[in-house]
Design a protein around this motif. Structure first.
Motif, PDB file in Angstrom:
ATOM      1  N   MET A 117     -12.482   1.502   6.405  1.00 41.26           N
ATOM      2  CA  MET A 117     -11.458   2.418   5.912  1.00 41.26           C
ATOM      3  C   MET A 117     -10.769   3.036   7.130  1.00 41.26           C
ATOM      4  N   ILE A 118      -9.444   3.022   7.103  1.00 44.13           N
ATOM      5  CA  ILE A 118      -8.661   3.497   8.239  1.00 44.13           C
ATOM      6  C   ILE A 118      -7.505   4.360   7.727  1.00 44.13           C
ATOM      7  N   ARG A 119      -7.118   5.298   8.549  1.00 42.96           N
ATOM      8  CA  ARG A 119      -5.923   6.088   8.225  1.00 42.96           C
ATOM      9  C   ARG A 119      -4.716   5.146   8.219  1.00 42.96           C
ATOM     10  N   GLY A 120      -3.889   5.261   7.200  1.00 44.24           N
ATOM     11  CA  GLY A 120      -2.700   4.418   7.127  1.00 44.24           C
ATOM     12  C   GLY A 120      -1.793   4.602   8.328  1.00 44.24           C
ATOM     13  N   ALA A 121      -1.649   5.849   8.798  1.00 47.22           N
ATOM     14  CA  ALA A 121      -0.776   6.113   9.945  1.00 47.22           C
ATOM     15  C   ALA A 121      -1.305   5.465  11.219  1.00 47.22           C
ATOM     16  N   VAL A 122      -2.629   5.396  11.351  1.00 45.21           N
ATOM     17  CA  VAL A 122      -3.226   4.743  12.523  1.00 45.21           C
ATOM     18  C   VAL A 122      -3.000   3.243  12.435  1.00 45.21           C
ATOM     19  N   PHE A 123      -3.219   2.665  11.251  1.00 46.66           N
ATOM     20  CA  PHE A 123      -2.994   1.233  11.056  1.00 46.66           C
ATOM     21  C   PHE A 123      -1.544   0.878  11.379  1.00 46.66           C
ATOM     22  N   GLU A 124      -0.608   1.706  10.911  1.00 44.13           N
ATOM     23  CA  GLU A 124       0.812   1.481  11.194  1.00 44.13           C
ATOM     24  C   GLU A 124       1.114   1.604  12.683  1.00 44.13           C
ATOM     25  N   ALA A 125       0.560   2.634  13.342  1.00 42.53           N
ATOM     26  CA  ALA A 125       0.817   2.845  14.770  1.00 42.53           C
ATOM     27  C   ALA A 125       0.319   1.658  15.607  1.00 42.53           C
ATOM     28  N   ILE A 126      -0.780   1.073  15.179  1.00 45.54           N
ATOM     29  CA  ILE A 126      -1.337  -0.087  15.893  1.00 45.54           C
ATOM     30  C   ILE A 126      -0.511  -1.332  15.613  1.00 45.54           C
ATOM     31  N   GLY A 127       0.134  -1.369  14.444  1.00 46.56           N
ATOM     32  CA  GLY A 127       0.880  -2.558  14.043  1.00 46.56           C
ATOM     33  C   GLY A 127       0.053  -3.485  13.170  1.00 46.56           C
ATOM     34  N   GLY A 128      -1.061  -2.960  12.652  1.00 45.57           N
ATOM     35  CA  GLY A 128      -1.928  -3.758  11.785  1.00 45.57           C
ATOM     36  C   GLY A 128      -2.919  -4.589  12.573  1.00 45.57           C
ATOM     37  N   PHE A 129      -3.535  -5.507  11.866  1.00 45.89           N
ATOM     38  CA  PHE A 129      -4.477  -6.425  12.507  1.00 45.89           C
ATOM     39  C   PHE A 129      -3.711  -7.364  13.429  1.00 45.89           C
ATOM     40  N   MET A 138     -16.559   7.996   2.511  1.00 46.50           N
ATOM     41  CA  MET A 138     -15.719   7.442   3.581  1.00 46.50           C
ATOM     42  C   MET A 138     -14.374   8.156   3.613  1.00 46.50           C
ATOM     43  N   ASP A 139     -13.767   8.340   2.443  1.00 50.54           N
ATOM     44  CA  ASP A 139     -12.486   9.021   2.362  1.00 50.54           C
ATOM     45  C   ASP A 139     -12.590  10.457   2.880  1.00 50.54           C
ATOM     46  N   GLN A 140     -13.641  11.165   2.492  1.00 48.67           N
ATOM     47  CA  GLN A 140     -13.826  12.554   2.918  1.00 48.67           C
ATOM     48  C   GLN A 140     -14.053  12.661   4.425  1.00 48.67           C
ATOM     49  N   ALA A 141     -14.739  11.683   5.003  1.00 53.71           N
ATOM     50  CA  ALA A 141     -14.926  11.694   6.458  1.00 53.71           C
ATOM     51  C   ALA A 141     -13.573  11.666   7.158  1.00 53.71           C
ATOM     52  N   LEU A 142     -12.656  10.841   6.682  1.00 48.20           N
ATOM     53  CA  LEU A 142     -11.320  10.782   7.277  1.00 48.20           C
ATOM     54  C   LEU A 142     -10.519  12.051   6.983  1.00 48.20           C
ATOM     55  N   ALA A 155       0.827  -1.214   0.000  1.00 47.49           N
ATOM     56  CA  ALA A 155       0.000   0.000   0.000  1.00 47.49           C
ATOM     57  C   ALA A 155       0.859   1.260   0.000  1.00 47.49           C
ATOM     58  N   ARG A 156       0.338   2.299  -0.709  1.00 43.36           N
ATOM     59  CA  ARG A 156       1.099   3.545  -0.838  1.00 43.36           C
ATOM     60  C   ARG A 156       0.256   4.796  -0.598  1.00 43.36           C
ATOM     61  N   HIS A 157      -0.901   4.694   0.021  1.00 44.32           N
ATOM     62  CA  HIS A 157      -1.773   5.853   0.158  1.00 44.32           C
ATOM     63  C   HIS A 157      -2.075   6.159   1.625  1.00 44.32           C
ATOM     64  N   ASP A 158      -2.665   7.324   1.865  1.00 46.20           N
ATOM     65  CA  ASP A 158      -2.941   7.793   3.225  1.00 46.20           C
ATOM     66  C   ASP A 158      -3.998   6.973   3.954  1.00 46.20           C
ATOM     67  N   HIS A 159      -4.945   6.419   3.201  1.00 46.19           N
ATOM     68  CA  HIS A 159      -6.033   5.642   3.789  1.00 46.19           C
ATOM     69  C   HIS A 159      -6.075   4.269   3.146  1.00 46.19           C
ATOM     70  N   ALA A 160      -6.476   3.290   3.937  1.00 45.46           N
ATOM     71  CA  ALA A 160      -6.618   1.923   3.417  1.00 45.46           C
ATOM     72  C   ALA A 160      -8.051   1.474   3.635  1.00 45.46           C
ATOM     73  N   LEU A 161      -8.619   0.851   2.622  1.00 49.84           N
ATOM     74  CA  LEU A 161      -9.956   0.278   2.723  1.00 49.84           C
ATOM     75  C   LEU A 161      -9.824  -1.229   2.677  1.00 49.84           C
ATOM     76  N   PHE A 162     -10.228  -1.872   3.745  1.00 49.64           N
ATOM     77  CA  PHE A 162     -10.280  -3.330   3.777  1.00 49.64           C
ATOM     78  C   PHE A 162     -11.697  -3.703   3.387  1.00 49.64           C
TER      79      PHE A 162
END
Length: 191
Positions: A148-160, A79-83, A55-62
C-alpha cells in the motif's frame, strides 16, 4: 471503512482470466468493483495503467490474487491507518506467511558487503519470525505482492519502473520512495 469515512474500490487488472466463475463476476460486478480487461501481463505496465487511468483514492494497494488475509478488513484498515497517521510513511506492507506458518515476506533488504553487494533478499524468509514480534519496522523495500502506497508518492515516482517486467519493480519503487524522504515499513498483522 464507511464508518471511518474512508472510501475504497477494488480495481482488477485482468490479464486473461478463463475461470467461468471469475468471468461471471466480471460481467455483473458489485458496485465497489471495476475490472480493466484485455491487459497483457507485464506487472509494472499493467499496474501503472490501472493506477493512472482508473484509481481515484489517496492510497493504492497493489495486491496479488493469491494473498489471503485472516481478517481482510482489519488488515487493510491497519495499513491504511499507518499511512494516514504518519505523514513520513510512504509505503507499507504486511508480514506474509506460507501455509506452513513460516515467513514468506517480512521486508526486503540489500546485501551491504561480499560478492552479492547490492542484491536484494528476504532476510527472514522461511523463518518463524520470533525475534521480530513488534508491530512495525522500517526496511529498504516491501514486496509488491501486497504493497500500500500513498497515491501522491506513486505519482511523484512515476509509478513502477516499466524496465522491470516481472521482478524487482517493487524494490525499485520502494527505494525511489525512500529517496524522496519517505519511510517504507512492514506491519506485523498477526497470523
Amino acid at each position: 471503512f464507511r464508518e471511518g469515512g474512508i472510501g475504497f474500490e477494488v480495481i482488477v487488472g485482468d490479464t486473461g482470466s478463463r475461470d467461468p466463475k471469475v468471468l461471471a463476476l466480471y460481467d455483473a460486478p458489485p458496485p465497489w468493483l471495476r475490472v480493466v480487461r484485455g491487459l497483457a501481463y507485464h506487472f509494472s505496465r499493467c499496474n501503472n495503467h490501472v493506477f493512472f487511468a482508473e484509481a481515484r483514492h489517496d492510497h493504492a494497494l497493489f495486491l496479488n490474487n493469491d494473498v489471503i488475509f485472516k481478517d481482510s478488513p482489519e488488515a487493510l484498515w491497519r495499513m491504511d491507518q499507518a499511512l494516514r497517521t504518519d505523514p513520513g510513511l510512504g509505503a507499507v506492507g504486511p508480514v506474509m506467511f506460507f501455509e506452513d506458518g513460516l515467513v514468506q515476506h517480512a521486508g526486503i533488504d540489500v546485501f551491504r558487503n561480499g560478492p552479492l553487494t547490492g542484491f536484494c533478499f528476504h532476510p527472514h524468509g522461511r523463518s518463524e519470525l520470533p525475534s521480530l514480534r513488534r508491530p512495525a519496522w522500517s526496511c529498504p523495500a516491501i514486496t509488491g505482492a501486497c504493497l500500500m502506497i500513498r497515491g501522491a508518492v506513486f505519482e511523484a515516482i512515476g509509478g513502477f519502473d516499466e524496465g522491470y517486467r516481472t521482478e524487482a519493480q517493487d524494490v525499485a519503487l520502494c527505494l525511489a520512495a525512500r529517496r524522496l524522504g519517505y519511510d517504507v515499513r512492514v506491519l506485523d498483522l498477526g497470523r
